[in-house]
Design a protein around this motif. Structure first.
Motif, short mmCIF file in Angstrom:
data_model
loop_
_atom_site.label_atom_id
_atom_site.label_comp_id
_atom_site.label_asym_id
_atom_site.label_seq_id
_atom_site.Cartn_x
_atom_site.Cartn_y
_atom_site.Cartn_z
N LYS A 1 -12.83 -34.76 -2.16
CA LYS A 1 -11.49 -34.90 -2.70
C LYS A 1 -11.45 -36.15 -3.58
O LYS A 1 -11.52 -37.27 -3.07
CB LYS A 1 -10.46 -35.02 -1.57
N PRO A 2 -11.38 -35.98 -4.90
CA PRO A 2 -11.37 -37.14 -5.79
C PRO A 2 -10.01 -37.84 -5.79
O PRO A 2 -9.00 -37.28 -5.36
CB PRO A 2 -11.68 -36.54 -7.16
N TYR A 3 -10.03 -39.04 -6.28
CA TYR A 3 -8.78 -39.79 -6.43
C TYR A 3 -7.92 -39.09 -7.48
O TYR A 3 -8.39 -38.71 -8.55
CB TYR A 3 -9.07 -41.22 -6.87
N VAL A 4 -6.63 -38.95 -7.20
CA VAL A 4 -5.68 -38.34 -8.13
C VAL A 4 -4.69 -39.42 -8.56
O VAL A 4 -3.93 -39.94 -7.73
CB VAL A 4 -4.94 -37.15 -7.48
N ASP B 1 -1.84 -39.31 -14.28
CA ASP B 1 -2.67 -38.30 -14.94
C ASP B 1 -1.77 -37.24 -15.57
O ASP B 1 -0.95 -36.63 -14.88
CB ASP B 1 -3.61 -37.66 -13.92
N PRO B 2 -1.91 -36.98 -16.88
CA PRO B 2 -1.04 -36.00 -17.53
C PRO B 2 -1.40 -34.55 -17.21
O PRO B 2 -0.59 -33.65 -17.40
CB PRO B 2 -1.23 -36.28 -19.02
N CYS B 3 -2.60 -34.32 -16.70
CA CYS B 3 -3.04 -32.95 -16.40
C CYS B 3 -2.81 -32.63 -14.92
O CYS B 3 -2.71 -33.52 -14.08
CB CYS B 3 -4.52 -32.79 -16.72
N LYS B 4 -2.76 -31.34 -14.63
CA LYS B 4 -2.64 -30.91 -13.24
C LYS B 4 -3.92 -31.33 -12.50
O LYS B 4 -5.03 -31.04 -12.96
CB LYS B 4 -2.47 -29.40 -13.19
N PRO B 5 -3.81 -32.02 -11.37
CA PRO B 5 -5.02 -32.52 -10.70
C PRO B 5 -5.81 -31.41 -10.00
O PRO B 5 -5.26 -30.43 -9.54
CB PRO B 5 -4.46 -33.50 -9.67
N ILE B 6 -7.10 -31.63 -9.95
CA ILE B 6 -7.99 -30.78 -9.15
C ILE B 6 -8.20 -31.54 -7.85
O ILE B 6 -8.87 -32.55 -7.81
CB ILE B 6 -9.31 -30.53 -9.89
#
Length: 72
Positions: free
Chosen positions: A9-12, A16-21
């Motif tokens: 699980k990466p840092y979100v 961030d303007p994009c939808k997070p993964i």
């Protein structure tokens, strides 16, 4: 336990303007853990099954991940 797919699980960032993964994955194929072909490695019983899996040896089979599971 050995698994061919690893998840993290990466840092979100809140900015961030994009939808997070939220969960990312990578593959660790069996070739990384078997440096050479040992003698007497079992083979698939039929050529049809070997062709379907893309390898003659079940220990070297690496399926594509199911995108629906994502770390479950």
């Amino acid at each position: 336990m050995f698994t061919q797919f690893k998840y993290w699980k990466p840092y979100v960032s809140p900015f961030d303007p994009c939808k997070p993964i939220r969960v990312k994955s990578y593959s660790t194929p069996p070739q990384l853990y078997i440096p050479f072909q040992p003698p007497g490695l079992p083979q698939y019983p039929t050529t049809r099954q070997a062709l379907h899996c893309g390898t003659l040896w079940p220990d070297l089979f690496s399926p594509y991940p199911n995108p629906e599971k994502k770390g479950k």
